[in-house]
Design a protein around this motif. Structure first.
Motif, short mmCIF file in Angstrom:
data_model
loop_
_atom_site.label_atom_id
_atom_site.label_comp_id
_atom_site.label_asym_id
_atom_site.label_seq_id
_atom_site.Cartn_x
_atom_site.Cartn_y
_atom_site.Cartn_z
N LEU A 120 -15.83 35.90 9.48
CA LEU A 120 -16.10 35.03 10.62
C LEU A 120 -17.27 35.51 11.47
CD1 LEU A 120 -14.44 32.52 11.83
CD2 LEU A 120 -13.62 34.17 13.51
N ASN A 121 -18.08 34.57 11.93
CA ASN A 121 -19.11 34.85 12.93
C ASN A 121 -18.69 34.14 14.22
OD1 ASN A 121 -21.32 35.08 14.58
ND2 ASN A 121 -22.76 34.07 13.22
N PRO A 122 -18.13 34.89 15.20
CA PRO A 122 -17.61 34.24 16.41
C PRO A 122 -18.69 33.53 17.22
CG PRO A 122 -16.85 36.54 16.24
CD PRO A 122 -17.93 36.36 15.22
N ARG A 123 -19.95 33.95 17.04
CA ARG A 123 -21.02 33.32 17.81
C ARG A 123 -21.38 31.95 17.26
NH1 ARG A 123 -22.01 38.50 17.51
NH2 ARG A 123 -23.39 38.34 15.69
N ARG A 124 -20.93 31.66 16.04
CA ARG A 124 -21.18 30.34 15.45
C ARG A 124 -19.98 29.45 15.74
NH1 ARG A 124 -22.53 28.58 9.16
NH2 ARG A 124 -23.25 26.49 9.72
N PHE A 125 -20.13 28.48 16.64
CA PHE A 125 -18.98 27.69 17.06
C PHE A 125 -18.77 26.51 16.11
CE2 PHE A 125 -16.12 26.29 20.59
CZ PHE A 125 -15.42 27.49 20.63
N ALA A 126 -18.18 26.80 14.95
CA ALA A 126 -17.88 25.78 13.94
C ALA A 126 -16.70 26.28 13.13
CB ALA A 126 -19.09 25.58 13.03
N VAL A 127 -15.99 25.36 12.47
CA VAL A 127 -14.81 25.75 11.68
C VAL A 127 -15.27 26.52 10.44
CG1 VAL A 127 -12.84 24.92 10.35
CG2 VAL A 127 -13.47 23.78 12.49
N GLN A 128 -14.90 27.81 10.39
CA GLN A 128 -15.32 28.69 9.29
C GLN A 128 -14.17 29.07 8.37
OE1 GLN A 128 -17.93 31.93 10.90
NE2 GLN A 128 -17.96 30.65 12.73
N ALA A 129 -12.93 28.80 8.80
CA ALA A 129 -11.77 29.13 7.96
C ALA A 129 -10.72 28.04 8.12
CB ALA A 129 -11.19 30.48 8.36
N THR A 186 -8.72 18.81 21.57
CA THR A 186 -8.92 20.23 21.27
C THR A 186 -10.09 20.42 20.31
OG1 THR A 186 -6.55 20.62 21.54
CG2 THR A 186 -7.78 22.32 20.40
N LEU A 187 -10.15 19.59 19.28
CA LEU A 187 -11.23 19.72 18.29
C LEU A 187 -12.60 19.42 18.89
CD1 LEU A 187 -9.53 18.17 15.14
CD2 LEU A 187 -10.30 20.53 15.38
N GLU A 188 -12.63 18.52 19.87
CA GLU A 188 -13.90 18.21 20.54
C GLU A 188 -14.50 19.44 21.21
OE1 GLU A 188 -13.74 14.92 23.23
OE2 GLU A 188 -13.23 13.50 21.62
N HIS A 189 -13.63 20.36 21.65
CA HIS A 189 -14.09 21.59 22.30
C HIS A 189 -14.48 22.66 21.29
CE1 HIS A 189 -11.73 19.79 25.71
NE2 HIS A 189 -12.87 20.09 26.30
N GLY A 190 -14.27 22.39 20.01
CA GLY A 190 -14.70 23.32 18.96
C GLY A 190 -13.63 24.32 18.57
N ALA A 191 -13.73 24.86 17.35
CA ALA A 191 -12.77 25.85 16.85
C ALA A 191 -13.43 26.68 15.75
CB ALA A 191 -11.54 25.15 16.29
N HIS A 192 -12.95 27.91 15.58
CA HIS A 192 -13.43 28.79 14.50
C HIS A 192 -12.50 28.71 13.28
CE1 HIS A 192 -15.26 30.94 18.03
NE2 HIS A 192 -16.29 30.90 17.22
N ILE A 193 -11.18 28.64 13.56
CA ILE A 193 -10.18 28.70 12.49
C ILE A 193 -9.20 27.55 12.69
CG2 ILE A 193 -8.31 30.07 11.47
CD1 ILE A 193 -9.77 32.58 12.72
N VAL A 194 -8.90 26.82 11.62
CA VAL A 194 -7.92 25.73 11.68
C VAL A 194 -6.76 26.07 10.74
CG1 VAL A 194 -7.49 23.32 11.06
CG2 VAL A 194 -9.56 23.93 12.33
N VAL A 195 -5.53 25.94 11.26
CA VAL A 195 -4.32 26.14 10.46
C VAL A 195 -3.55 24.82 10.50
CG1 VAL A 195 -2.21 27.49 10.18
CG2 VAL A 195 -4.23 28.56 11.21
N GLY A 196 -3.15 24.28 9.34
CA GLY A 196 -2.45 23.00 9.40
C GLY A 196 -1.79 22.59 8.11
N THR A 197 -1.13 21.44 8.16
CA THR A 197 -0.46 20.88 6.99
C THR A 197 -1.39 19.86 6.33
OG1 THR A 197 0.61 19.37 8.57
CG2 THR A 197 1.90 21.25 7.79
N PRO A 198 -1.27 19.66 5.01
CA PRO A 198 -2.26 18.85 4.29
C PRO A 198 -2.44 17.43 4.84
CG PRO A 198 -0.93 20.09 2.73
CD PRO A 198 -0.32 20.31 4.08
N GLY A 199 -1.33 16.74 5.15
CA GLY A 199 -1.42 15.36 5.61
C GLY A 199 -2.24 15.21 6.88
N ARG A 200 -1.96 16.06 7.87
CA ARG A 200 -2.67 15.95 9.14
C ARG A 200 -4.13 16.40 9.01
NH1 ARG A 200 -1.17 14.95 14.50
NH2 ARG A 200 0.31 13.55 13.46
N ILE A 201 -4.38 17.40 8.17
CA ILE A 201 -5.77 17.83 7.93
C ILE A 201 -6.56 16.67 7.32
CG2 ILE A 201 -7.26 19.38 6.59
CD1 ILE A 201 -5.88 20.83 8.88
N MET A 202 -5.95 15.97 6.33
CA MET A 202 -6.61 14.81 5.72
C MET A 202 -6.90 13.74 6.75
SD MET A 202 -4.61 14.33 2.12
CE MET A 202 -5.05 12.61 2.01
#
Length: 472
Positions: free
Chosen positions: A77-86, A130-146
């Protein structure tokens, strides 16, 4: 495909985290969190994973697998890059919540790493904000991620690490196509880490389609150690459910997880136990998320004596200090049996595994004996006599408070209302769970109804609240 395994158990202790190419800040944080030496799966998976290899790891819940993939994705992870990396895909919301908590603890070494959980059963509104404010790591279930991918609210262009956690259970739950859809939206150059307790056909299919020369790491199935006492009882189909009540009356475990092979069996057993005055709740796939949350909270905070579940529904549960596991039905998969009983006798405590088997199930019992490398210990049903005339009643009762994080309620506010305002002692208050819209607090059974009434008449954080007692 290459393969690696840790040294055989009992030869040498697993090495410390200092042998890994981790930052000094991360090593300090691991020390503070009490991570002294690696578990077997961490020692096997982390060295190749930190080299950027794709990994297929066979490991069960409670083996330390979350830290194995969390340390890898944090290293990438690069914390300075504000985008979903994982992205971590999990079969259930409960497991996703547990993974999020663990990743956040391990991420303390870095500044401002933002971890977001995206699961069904929770309003989309808050997740979109929450996503509008940005995130580095997303954890979730397949249906909601889709769902978020289709809406365009989740972007994976910057993704470098994909984790499939408890992949076998996701396949059991029919998520193969959903997983495939999500994976196709990830950059091809990513690292993929797949963790699974068992190795069904679908895992090979997933790895062949979506992984690059994966390294397979397997920790030998943990046989029930000396800390777990296993007892087998032969039963007929007609007496099976009644014998569960006799086991509970004889052994009187403080908390029991009872496994059934079907939802119908779960419902029938709960009805039988409740008719005997035993506090029992069922956990199976058709429950609404709110009902599921309440069942889990009540069992975890010791206000329900028995949780009756199917394997899929119980996946990802990590209940501390579980006194007993009862296998109401024998599972045809011997590895699943090992995972079931491995939920008791943890952290050096003694555990009890009670198994019921009919003549028709003896073939499955034989496969379990073969995997464990020893014969089963059988006991007569006649030895089961009630240890006490007192009913088996849980020590706590759960109060449901309407209002949670959205109303800025914190655990300290609830504890303060019960102790400072109402005069109860800290010892009379158990676990407090604050969710998005609801709060659950366990209190001593003796004060439950009085405490609910007084909270309803009083205030929490300066505002009136609605409180009810959760009972069957």
């Amino acid at each position: 495909m290459t393969s690696t395994s840790p040294p055989p158990a009992g030869t040498t202790a697993t090495p410390g985290f200092g042998t890994l190419p981790l930052s000094p800040a991360m090593l300090d944080n691991l020390e503070q969190l009490g991570y002294r030496s690696m578990t077997a799966i961490q020692a096997a998976a982390l060295p190749p994973a930190l080299l950027g290899k794709d990994i297929i790891a066979q490991a069960k819940t409670g083996s330390g697998k979350t830290a194995a993939f969390a340390l890898t994705l944090l290293a990438n992870l690069n914390p300075r890059r504000f985008a979903v990396q994982a992205l971590v895909l999990c079969p259930t919301r409960e497991l996703a919540d547990q993974v999020t908590t663990e990743v956040r603890r391990l991420a303390r070494a870095e500044d401002n790493v933002k971890v977001v959980t995206l699961c069904g059963g929770v309003p989309l509104r808050g997740q979109l904000a929450t996503l509008e404010h940005g995130a580095h790591i997303v954890v979730g279930t397949p249906g909601r991620i889709m769902d978020h991918l289709e809406r365009g609210s989740l972007q994976l262009d910057a993704l470098n690490t994909l984790v499939l956690d408890e992949a076998d259970r996701m396949l059991d739950m029919g998520f193969f196509d959903d997983i495939a859809t999500v994976v196709r939206r990830c950059p091809k150059s990513r690292q993929t880490l797949l963790f699974s307790a068992t190795y069904p056909e679908g895992i090979a299919k997933l790895s062949a389609q979506f992984m690059r020369e994966p390294v397979t790491v397997k920790v030998e199935t943990q046989h029930a150690g000396a800390q777990i006492e296993q007892r087998w009882y032969e039963v007929t189909e007609n007496e099976r459910l009644d014998v569960v009540g006799r086991l509970l009356a004889h052994f009187r475990p403080a908390s029991t997880l009872a496994f059934c092979n079907t939802k119908a069996q779960c419902r029938d057993l709960v009805a039988v136990l409740q008719a005997q005055g035993i506090s029992a709740l069922a956990l199976f796939g058709e429950l609404e998320q709110r009902e599921r949350d309440q069942v889990l909270v009540r069992f975890a905070n010791r206000s329900c004596s028995v949780l009756v579940a199917t394997d899929v529904a119980a996946r990802g549960l990590d209940i501390a200090s579980l006194a007993a596991v009862i296998n109401v039905d024998v599972t045809p998969d011997p590895e699943v049996h090992i995972h079931r009983i491995g939920r008791t006798g943890r952290a050096g405590e003694r555990g009890l595994a009670l198994n019921l088997a009919s003549l028709d199930e003896m073939g499955s019992v034989g496969r379990i004996e073969q995997l464990q490398g020893r014969e089963s210990d059988w006991y007569p049903l006649g030895e089961l006599t009630p240890a006490s005339n007192e009913p088996l009643v849980p020590p706590m009762v759960t109060l449901h408070i309407q209002g949670g994080r959205k109303e800025k309620i914190r655990a300290g506010d609830v504890l303060g209302a019960l102790t400072a305002d109402l005069g109860y002692t800290r010892e009379q208050v158990g676990k407090i769970n604050v969710n998005e819209w609801s709060t659950y607090v366990a209190v001593d059974r003796d004060i439950a109804r009085q405490a609910a009434s007084r909270l309803n008449a009083g205030r929490i954080k300066g505002r009136s609240v609605k409180v009810r007692v959760l009972e069957e």
